[in-house]
Design a protein around this motif. Sequence first.
Motif, short mmCIF file in Angstrom:
data_model
loop_
_atom_site.label_atom_id
_atom_site.label_comp_id
_atom_site.label_asym_id
_atom_site.label_seq_id
_atom_site.Cartn_x
_atom_site.Cartn_y
_atom_site.Cartn_z
N ALA B 27 0.86 -1.42 -0.19
CA ALA B 27 -0.13 -0.30 0.29
C ALA B 27 0.86 1.37 -0.30
O ALA B 27 1.37 1.37 1.07
CB ALA B 27 -0.90 0.11 1.86
N ILE B 28 0.38 2.12 -0.52
CA ILE B 28 1.59 3.56 -1.08
C ILE B 28 0.74 4.15 -0.49
O ILE B 28 -0.49 4.19 -1.30
CB ILE B 28 1.71 3.10 -2.21
N GLY B 29 1.34 5.63 -0.02
CA GLY B 29 0.49 6.59 1.25
C GLY B 29 0.04 7.95 -0.40
O GLY B 29 0.94 7.72 -1.33
N LYS B 30 -0.69 8.48 -0.07
CA LYS B 30 -0.69 9.92 -1.26
C LYS B 30 0.36 10.34 -0.92
O LYS B 30 0.67 10.53 0.30
CB LYS B 30 -1.78 10.76 -0.75
N HIS B 31 1.08 11.19 -1.58
CA HIS B 31 1.92 12.33 -2.12
C HIS B 31 3.57 11.53 -1.94
O HIS B 31 4.33 12.04 -1.38
CB HIS B 31 2.25 13.80 -1.04
N ALA B 32 3.47 10.02 -1.65
CA ALA B 32 4.94 9.43 -1.21
C ALA B 32 5.98 9.09 -2.67
O ALA B 32 5.18 9.34 -3.57
CB ALA B 32 4.52 8.18 -0.49
N PHE B 33 7.17 9.13 -2.11
CA PHE B 33 7.72 9.21 -3.00
C PHE B 33 8.56 7.60 -2.54
O PHE B 33 9.63 7.66 -1.91
CB PHE B 33 8.83 9.63 -3.07
N VAL B 34 8.02 6.95 -3.68
CA VAL B 34 8.56 5.65 -3.12
C VAL B 34 9.43 4.86 -4.04
O VAL B 34 9.15 5.10 -5.90
CB VAL B 34 7.52 4.40 -3.33
#
Lengths: 313, 358
Positions: B27-34
Amino acid sequence: MVPMSMIQDGAPPLTAAERFHDFLQRLVPYALVIPGLVFVLGVLGYAVAGGVVLSLNETDMFLNQTFVGLKNYIDIFKDPRFQSSLWKTIVFVVSSITLGIALSMMFALTLYHVGFGRRFFRGLSLVPYFVSGIATAVMFRFIFTTSGGFVNYVLGGLGLPTPSWLGDPVLAFIVAVLANCWFMVPFATLILLGGLQTIDRDIYDAATIDGASGAQTFRRITLPLIKPMMGVSLIWVSYISFSTFDIILALTAGGPLRATELVSVYMYQIAFLQLDFGQGSVLMVVLLTFNTVLSLVYLKIFVFGDRRYKAAR
Amino acid sequence: MDNTFVEFRDLRKSYGALEVLHGINLAIGKHAFVVLVGPSGCGKSTLLRMIAGLEAITAGTISIDGRVVNRIHAKDRGIAMVFQSYALYPHMTVRENLSFSLEMAKTPKDVMVARIERAAGILHLDPLLDRFPAQLSGGQRQRVAMGRALVREPALFLFDEPLSNLDAKLRVEMRAEIKALHQRLQSTTIYVTHDQVEAMTMADLVVVMNDGRIEQSGRPLELYDHPATLFVAEFLGSPAMNLLRGTVVSRSPEKAVDVGGGILLPLPEDASVTAGQDVVYGMRPEHLAIGKPGQGIGAKVSLVEPAGWETHLHAEGGGHIFRVISTKRLDVVPGDPVSLVPDAGRVHLFDAASGLRI
């Protein structure tokens, strides 16, 4: 102030002999190319110049020549049979180019996307090109012969009319165009396929993400990027169509009712059956002029005149 | 509140009988830089292309902003992608490259001009707008590729190894530019690289992939300080962690690890190991100090790499090569004896059989 790059740590400058040796080494590629170039240009130049000289002379059966200036040209251009053959040639070339390029593009795109057995299919697609013009014509005769021909066999089986393909002027012309395309399409396909393969596949992915449809990608991305190869294929199909002779001669011999008597076929009739080398040579000059002018136009439009192509390189 | 913006559920990819992604859950959060990082062939680019809609999904789901996108066309996923090869349209000027996607979407002319101006302003492309890609340097092309992504105003930015074709200096500059761009735009970004330095320096969340699986995901320093597996320990960090196989031995009053060659290494007080257990003993190069003679591991310097701000040493002892980083300017040459003292509190222990952190 001497730039740093010019300072040689203790290395002595090149001697005159060493510089001369360097110069000779740079000459080697040119020295290897020139003999071939001279040979090709010599043979072509001799034939063309010889043809032009013949077209300005009247040559009798003992090969005695009399200079007649432009008389042969005037006679030929007034000749209704020539006018008719030139008109047919133009229709033949335009039809062949249209159909030939469309088929070549279609095959090239198909072969570009073939994954399994890629080499096999690419090799197979070239086979018609290796079959001689005469053999192609014979094959087309088999296929389109009125009684017993494959096409009419199929049409008959389906309960459809079975026309006399090679006996009807319009149908015979169409069959001649098809046979010509059959011969020239493989090589044009190869040229276009070469062009397609130079396009980075990421560009297509980028276009997909950018929302371009298949047709838009073809028109906006593929076509502009293979423009030079398109120019080269056009030169090829135009040249072959203008000059085609063996296929027509063996397929229809210019008939029926001279429906397929193209300039090249008429040239053969005049020069080798009527033994009028002067007028025959005029037709050679006409074909040569058409081919040269068209090739230059293609090169100008598709290769050298294209600002975008130059910029992309 | 659930901040999840992109989610993979049991995501699988197969080519025929060959499965290359084996059930990815993330799961990747909003605004994240993954950053998806891993060696070549680990499946990270395939995963990115599946998010982009360039590769079909064999099983499982990808959701973007709460919507399952498995069957949604790439152009309708609200994504933009920057390719390793830049994939600029070579026959179009920079302006045409930027406007292409907008034209395809039939964007009104005034909106198009405004978006191009904005992207050009952000990425300093104004003087380049009428040039062709071949007339640009590598860094400029990279910025155009980013501009092309930017004008789409995507909800999700995808980067596929965008800096691999740049030289070392430019790579560092562009790294900072991409990071700054993200901080400014706050768009959710998924970035693929094989370069662990890029992963560490750019990411909010690093996802280490290996052989079609996620080995570990977390904040960069979390992964660096507490690698969950031997693979992560080895992959992150440059120079790489010193990893020595050994056996736990009881040495009254405390336990130690015998790594052979007469070397006994100290264990942290809270290490839950039993005597006789086979382990891998890991030490980051910066956690090996140069001690006084006779103290710690006796070794001989085999290589010195003065990097300016720090010195990298290779030293040989007990049949092992130790990598050491010292922030001091060491006055040693190959052949000199050194004593290496591990910081027992920062030792990483892994089970030799499973590769998992103990």
